[in-house]
Design an enzyme around this catalytic site. Structure first.
Site, short mmCIF file in Angstrom:
data_model
loop_
_atom_site.label_atom_id
_atom_site.label_comp_id
_atom_site.label_asym_id
_atom_site.label_seq_id
_atom_site.Cartn_x
_atom_site.Cartn_y
_atom_site.Cartn_z
N ARG A 1 -2.14 1.53 2.56
CA ARG A 1 -3.21 0.61 2.99
C ARG A 1 -4.28 1.36 3.77
O ARG A 1 -4.00 2.37 4.42
CB ARG A 1 -2.62 -0.49 3.88
CG ARG A 1 -1.77 -1.50 3.14
CD ARG A 1 -1.41 -2.64 4.07
NE ARG A 1 -2.58 -3.44 4.38
CZ ARG A 1 -2.87 -4.60 3.78
NH1 ARG A 1 -2.06 -5.12 2.89
NH2 ARG A 1 -3.96 -5.25 4.09
N GLU B 1 0.31 1.80 -4.91
CA GLU B 1 -0.66 0.71 -4.82
C GLU B 1 -1.78 1.13 -3.88
O GLU B 1 -1.52 1.72 -2.82
CB GLU B 1 -0.01 -0.54 -4.24
CG GLU B 1 1.07 -1.13 -5.11
CD GLU B 1 1.75 -2.30 -4.41
OE1 GLU B 1 1.35 -2.67 -3.28
OE2 GLU B 1 2.69 -2.83 -4.99
N THR C 1 -0.80 -8.60 0.69
CA THR C 1 -1.76 -8.85 -0.38
C THR C 1 -1.72 -10.34 -0.76
O THR C 1 -0.66 -10.87 -1.04
CB THR C 1 -1.41 -8.00 -1.63
OG1 THR C 1 -1.01 -6.71 -1.19
CG2 THR C 1 -2.57 -7.90 -2.57
N HIS D 1 5.30 -9.98 -6.32
CA HIS D 1 4.91 -10.65 -5.08
C HIS D 1 5.74 -11.90 -4.87
O HIS D 1 5.69 -12.84 -5.67
CB HIS D 1 3.42 -11.00 -5.01
CG HIS D 1 2.90 -10.76 -3.63
ND1 HIS D 1 3.08 -11.65 -2.60
CD2 HIS D 1 2.27 -9.69 -3.10
CE1 HIS D 1 2.57 -11.14 -1.50
NE2 HIS D 1 2.08 -9.95 -1.77
N1 PXP Z 1 3.30 -5.94 -6.10
C1 PXP Z 1 2.16 -5.79 -5.37
C2 PXP Z 1 0.91 -5.42 -6.09
C3 PXP Z 1 2.18 -5.92 -3.97
O1 PXP Z 1 1.04 -5.76 -3.27
C4 PXP Z 1 3.40 -6.21 -3.32
C5 PXP Z 1 3.44 -6.31 -1.82
O2 PXP Z 1 3.18 -5.07 -1.26
C6 PXP Z 1 4.54 -6.36 -4.11
C7 PXP Z 1 4.46 -6.24 -5.49
C8 PXP Z 1 5.87 -6.68 -3.50
O3 PXP Z 1 5.85 -7.97 -2.96
P1 PXP Z 1 7.05 -8.50 -2.10
O4 PXP Z 1 7.16 -7.61 -0.90
O5 PXP Z 1 6.67 -9.89 -1.76
O6 PXP Z 1 8.29 -8.41 -2.96
#
Ligand code: PXP
Length: 263
Positions: free
Chosen positions: A47, A72, A103, A216
């Protein structure tokens, strides 16, 4: 059986470490455990505010990971320069806001088309394949293809929130969600709609030749719904795995300390 890769997001291990500004828990130990436990990929998010993963983590993880690393990042110029230098196996472009807890949704591929296309070009110049984290809409999928992404990651946050609200207490639900006030039939129809959108987006992306991931808010209760969508070949999951590990590991951790403190 069709392919489904699990990308384990270890950002939350770094969240815990940064809370005390010490090197415990060690992110490389998390990497090692993930490798040993059947993860297919490591996912981390560098980030702009460096609230969890640090630049040195990215370098160390790239150096030691036996698994592909999905990095990411936002389209910020300085961040992209780092990503191009460390050359992860894939970069996933995500939207980023300083004040957000995590996010909050997919990229605005329509409004920021040129900027995202330019970021993809830069990453491609460094031979890094690109995935775009998008909301499951026909326009977002179409534009992702047009601007040259190899993959899309469909945002499952809305689905996960609705699922949690409908099956109260089954994990993930963003505290600020207003729909908590909605009657069950309304939640149920919204949940169905969100799944339909994910299915349609996955099918459209697949037909366009894009690989399809999702992520997510996925957890042990809701992931089976996403598993039914054949075109999705990868899930990136963080929060629920790290949260679960507290309780699968806490007993052992207390036992070990009890042993160390017994005279
Ligand atoms: N995919 C993306 C693009 C994300 O930004 C995140 C969170 O960092 C995740 C997956 C994973 O999400 P979670 O932590 O809710 O499983």
């Amino acid at each position: 059986m069709s392919r489904m890769n699990l990308g384990v997001n270890i950002d939350h291990v770094a969240v815990l470490r940064e809370a005390r500004e010490v090197n415990d828990p060690d992110i490389l130990e998390a990497l090692y455990v993930a490798c040993q436990s059947g993860a297919d990929q490591i996912t981390i998010h560098l980030r702009e505010d460096r609230r969890h993963i640090q630049d040195s983590d990215v370098t160390n993880i790239m150096m030691h990971s036996k698994l592909p690393v999905n990095l990411e990042c936002s389209i910020n110029k300085d961040i992209l320069n780092i990503v191009c230098k460390v050359k992860p196996h894939r970069a996933t472009l995500v939207p980023e806001k300083r004040e957000e807890v995590t996010t909050e949704g997919g990229l605005d591929v329509e409004g920021s088309k040129e900027q995202i296309a330019y970021a993809i070009e830069q990453l491609h110049d460094s031979i890094i394949p690109v995935s775009l984290f998008i909301d499951p809409t026909p326009t977002a999928v179409q534009i992702s293809k047009e601007i040259g992404a190899e993959m899309v990651e469909l945002h499952t946050g809305t689905f996960a929130n609705l699922f949690a609200m409908l099956h109260s207490n089954l994990g993930y639900s963003n505290h600020s969600i207003k729909e908590l006030q909605l009657p069950r039939y309304e939640l149920s129809s919204r949940l169905e709609k969100s799944l339909e959108e994910l299915k349609n987006a996955a099918s459209q992306a697949n037909k366009l030749g894009l690989e399809v991931a999702a992520g997510h808010g996925l957890n042990y209760h809701n992931v089976h719904e996403i598993m039914k969508i054949e075109e999705i070949v990868e899930l990136n999951i963080g929060q629920s795995i790290i949260a679960r590990s507290v309780f699968t590991g806490l007993k052992e951790a207390i036992k070990e300390m009890k042993k160390a403190t017994t005279r």
